[in-house]
Motif scaffolding. Structure first.
Motif, PDB file in Angstrom:
ATOM      1  N   ALA A   1      31.249  46.791  45.657  1.00 51.64           N
ATOM      2  CA  ALA A   1      31.845  45.857  44.710  1.00 51.64           C
ATOM      3  C   ALA A   1      32.616  46.621  43.642  1.00 51.64           C
ATOM      4  O   ALA A   1      32.267  47.748  43.292  1.00 51.64           O
ATOM      5  N   THR A   2      33.661  45.988  43.144  1.00 49.67           N
ATOM      6  CA  THR A   2      34.351  46.523  41.970  1.00 49.67           C
ATOM      7  C   THR A   2      33.869  45.728  40.748  1.00 49.67           C
ATOM      8  O   THR A   2      32.787  45.176  40.757  1.00 49.67           O
ATOM      9  N   GLY A   3      34.669  45.667  39.696  1.00 48.81           N
ATOM     10  CA  GLY A   3      34.219  45.040  38.456  1.00 48.81           C
ATOM     11  C   GLY A   3      33.462  46.060  37.622  1.00 48.81           C
ATOM     12  O   GLY A   3      33.155  47.169  38.084  1.00 48.81           O
ATOM     13  N   SER A   4      33.147  45.698  36.395  1.00 46.60           N
ATOM     14  CA  SER A   4      32.484  46.655  35.504  1.00 46.60           C
ATOM     15  C   SER A   4      30.986  46.749  35.759  1.00 46.60           C
ATOM     16  O   SER A   4      30.369  47.785  35.483  1.00 46.60           O
ATOM     17  N   THR A   5      30.379  45.700  36.300  1.00 48.14           N
ATOM     18  CA  THR A   5      28.915  45.681  36.417  1.00 48.14           C
ATOM     19  C   THR A   5      28.348  46.835  37.248  1.00 48.14           C
ATOM     20  O   THR A   5      27.382  47.470  36.811  1.00 48.14           O
ATOM     21  N   PRO A   6      28.892  47.155  38.426  1.00 48.48           N
ATOM     22  CA  PRO A   6      28.255  48.220  39.221  1.00 48.48           C
ATOM     23  C   PRO A   6      28.565  49.639  38.733  1.00 48.48           C
ATOM     24  O   PRO A   6      28.000  50.592  39.277  1.00 48.48           O
ATOM     25  N   LEU A   7      29.440  49.786  37.739  1.00 42.34           N
ATOM     26  CA  LEU A   7      29.849  51.144  37.357  1.00 42.34           C
ATOM     27  C   LEU A   7      28.669  52.036  36.957  1.00 42.34           C
ATOM     28  O   LEU A   7      28.601  53.197  37.383  1.00 42.34           O
TER      29      LEU A   7
ATOM     30  N   ASP B   1      39.415  36.219  33.096  1.00 37.96           N
ATOM     31  CA  ASP B   1      38.326  37.209  32.996  1.00 37.96           C
ATOM     32  C   ASP B   1      38.833  38.611  33.323  1.00 37.96           C
ATOM     33  O   ASP B   1      38.358  39.605  32.760  1.00 37.96           O
ATOM     34  N   ASN B   2      39.771  38.711  34.275  1.00 38.23           N
ATOM     35  CA  ASN B   2      40.234  40.023  34.725  1.00 38.23           C
ATOM     36  C   ASN B   2      41.465  40.515  33.979  1.00 38.23           C
ATOM     37  O   ASN B   2      41.942  41.626  34.232  1.00 38.23           O
ATOM     38  N   ALA B   3      41.953  39.709  33.031  1.00 38.62           N
ATOM     39  CA  ALA B   3      43.155  40.095  32.276  1.00 38.62           C
ATOM     40  C   ALA B   3      42.923  41.372  31.477  1.00 38.62           C
ATOM     41  O   ALA B   3      43.873  42.116  31.189  1.00 38.62           O
ATOM     42  N   ARG B   4      41.651  41.651  31.155  1.00 35.77           N
ATOM     43  CA  ARG B   4      41.371  42.851  30.353  1.00 35.77           C
ATOM     44  C   ARG B   4      41.754  44.145  31.062  1.00 35.77           C
ATOM     45  O   ARG B   4      41.897  45.184  30.420  1.00 35.77           O
ATOM     46  N   PHE B   5      41.897  44.083  32.381  1.00 35.94           N
ATOM     47  CA  PHE B   5      42.259  45.289  33.125  1.00 35.94           C
ATOM     48  C   PHE B   5      43.773  45.510  33.192  1.00 35.94           C
ATOM     49  O   PHE B   5      44.230  46.531  33.709  1.00 35.94           O
TER      50      PHE B   5
ATOM     51  N   GLY C   1      28.572  42.052  42.292  1.00 41.10           N
ATOM     52  CA  GLY C   1      28.541  41.504  40.946  1.00 41.10           C
ATOM     53  C   GLY C   1      28.684  39.998  41.078  1.00 41.10           C
ATOM     54  O   GLY C   1      28.651  39.451  42.190  1.00 41.10           O
ATOM     55  N   ILE C   2      28.865  39.323  39.965  1.00 40.86           N
ATOM     56  CA  ILE C   2      29.062  37.874  40.016  1.00 40.86           C
ATOM     57  C   ILE C   2      30.097  37.484  38.966  1.00 40.86           C
ATOM     58  O   ILE C   2      30.117  38.041  37.859  1.00 40.86           O
ATOM     59  N   GLY C   3      30.981  36.573  39.328  1.00 39.72           N
ATOM     60  CA  GLY C   3      31.959  36.076  38.365  1.00 39.72           C
ATOM     61  C   GLY C   3      31.306  35.078  37.409  1.00 39.72           C
ATOM     62  O   GLY C   3      30.245  34.519  37.718  1.00 39.72           O
TER      63      GLY C   3
ATOM     64  N   GLN D   1      40.232  30.812  35.534  1.00 44.49           N
ATOM     65  CA  GLN D   1      39.139  31.499  34.831  1.00 44.49           C
ATOM     66  C   GLN D   1      39.002  32.951  35.287  1.00 44.49           C
ATOM     67  O   GLN D   1      38.851  33.866  34.474  1.00 44.49           O
ATOM     68  N   THR D   2      39.083  33.168  36.600  1.00 38.96           N
ATOM     69  CA  THR D   2      38.967  34.539  37.113  1.00 38.96           C
ATOM     70  C   THR D   2      40.132  35.395  36.635  1.00 38.96           C
ATOM     71  O   THR D   2      39.949  36.554  36.245  1.00 38.96           O
ATOM     72  N   ARG D   3      41.329  34.814  36.627  1.00 42.47           N
ATOM     73  CA  ARG D   3      42.490  35.586  36.157  1.00 42.47           C
ATOM     74  C   ARG D   3      42.323  35.920  34.676  1.00 42.47           C
ATOM     75  O   ARG D   3      42.625  37.037  34.247  1.00 42.47           O
TER      76      ARG D   3
HETATM   77  C1  GLP Z   1      35.900  40.499  39.942  1.00 44.19           C
HETATM   78  C2  GLP Z   1      35.474  41.050  41.294  1.00 44.19           C
HETATM   79  C3  GLP Z   1      34.046  40.683  41.620  1.00 44.19           C
HETATM   80  C4  GLP Z   1      33.154  40.997  40.434  1.00 44.19           C
HETATM   81  C5  GLP Z   1      33.561  40.142  39.263  1.00 44.19           C
HETATM   82  C6  GLP Z   1      32.714  40.377  38.025  1.00 44.19           C
HETATM   83  O1  GLP Z   1      36.445  39.234  39.995  1.00 44.19           O
HETATM   84  N1  GLP Z   1      36.321  40.620  42.342  1.00 44.19           N
HETATM   85  O2  GLP Z   1      33.622  41.401  42.768  1.00 44.19           O
HETATM   86  O3  GLP Z   1      31.803  40.744  40.765  1.00 44.19           O
HETATM   87  O4  GLP Z   1      34.917  40.460  38.951  1.00 44.19           O
HETATM   88  O5  GLP Z   1      33.206  41.469  37.312  1.00 44.19           O
HETATM   89  P1  GLP Z   1      32.433  42.233  36.183  1.00 44.19           P
HETATM   90  O6  GLP Z   1      31.367  43.017  36.875  1.00 44.19           O
HETATM   91  O7  GLP Z   1      33.450  43.118  35.551  1.00 44.19           O
HETATM   92  O8  GLP Z   1      31.870  41.231  35.257  1.00 44.19           O
END
Ligand code: GLP
Length: 249
Positions: free
Chosen positions: A35-41, A164-168, A132-134, A160-162
């Protein structure tokens, strides 16, 4: 379902890393869903620590990323190709040839999706799928109302997802509008699901995933149908669980 409520995201990362290290030590050719996103880092950082300490090698481990934006240059720093390379492949010493990320720029996306699922099946399936989870309950980029049986597919992203991900990205408009994602059916076929979440902004999604009805309105609720799930969450992410007061392990 194992639900572990940890005292901090770092403690959760240590626990998640332990599960993955145990797998790889017993099965050096294991297959991980990434998974990507910040949670698994922090989990990836803990795995890199274990590699540096000589406790484990990821040199023969295969990886399949969960998702990728459509139309983003794979060289763009926020493409998941680059995120997986930077945060996972390099620090864990994985072989880049053994790690695959969905193709978001090819001429035939539908065929690329079929090929991706075929490639996962060809290596015997995913051993541990890291998730992770949105905030809306999505897994990968499987947005609400996605079929719980879906294969890898191209999907539109919700507003909402767009957001949430705008910070990147430099501006919200730069967030791609579509993505390729492993489907919920693909994810369900992994032998073990490892779902990580931290923070109050994930509390509603976590409550819906663990205690709500199984429904495509909360894609992560599919974990209730899977025989081997580990959920590792901090107290804030657990704060809306009705049954958070007892130890589910
Ligand atoms: C993105 C990824 C998901 C990730 C989600 C949560 O939309 N596609 O795989 O679980 O964001 O991200 P974060 O872990 O940064 O909260």
């Amino acid at each position: 379902m194992g639900v572990t409520i940890v005292t901090s995201p770092e403690a959760g990362a240590q626990l998640a890393a332990r599960l993955i290290v145990d797998l790889v030590r017993s099965k050096p050719h294991a297959v991980l869903g990434l998974a990507t996103g910040s949670t698994p880092l922090p989990t990836y950082a803990a795995l890199a620590d274990a590699v540096r300490a000589g406790a484990v090698s990821f040199g023969a481990v295969r990886g399949f990323a969960l998702d990728e934006y459509v139309g983003i240059d794979p060289a763009h720093p926020e493409s998941y190709h680059q995120v997986i390379r930077r945060e996972v492949v390099q620090p864990l010493g994985m072989d880049p040839a053994l790690v695959r990320v969905p193709d978001g720029v090819g001429a035939d996306p539908a065929q690329a999706c079929r090929d991706y699922d075929d490639a996962i099946r060809a290596v015997g399936g995913v051993d541990i799928q890291i998730l992770g989870i949105g905030t809306n309950g999505h897994l990968g980029f499987n947005e609400p109302t996605t079929s719980l049986a879906s294969p890898t597919h191209v999907t539109a992203l919700t507003a909402q997802t767009r957001a949430d991900n705008a910070r990147f990205f430099d501006t919200p408009e730069q967030v791609p509008t579509r993505a390729v994602t492993q489907g919920l059916g693909t994810i369900s076929q992994a032998r073990t699901l490892l779902l990580l979440a931290n923070g109050e902004n994930k509390a509603s999604a976590i409550a819906a995933a663990i205690e709500g009805p199984v429904s495509s309105m909360c894609p992560a609720s599919l974990i209730q149908l899977h025989p081997d799930v580990h959920v590792i969450i901090d107290g804030a992410a657990a704060s809306r669980l009705t049954l958070s007061h007892y130890d589910r392990l």
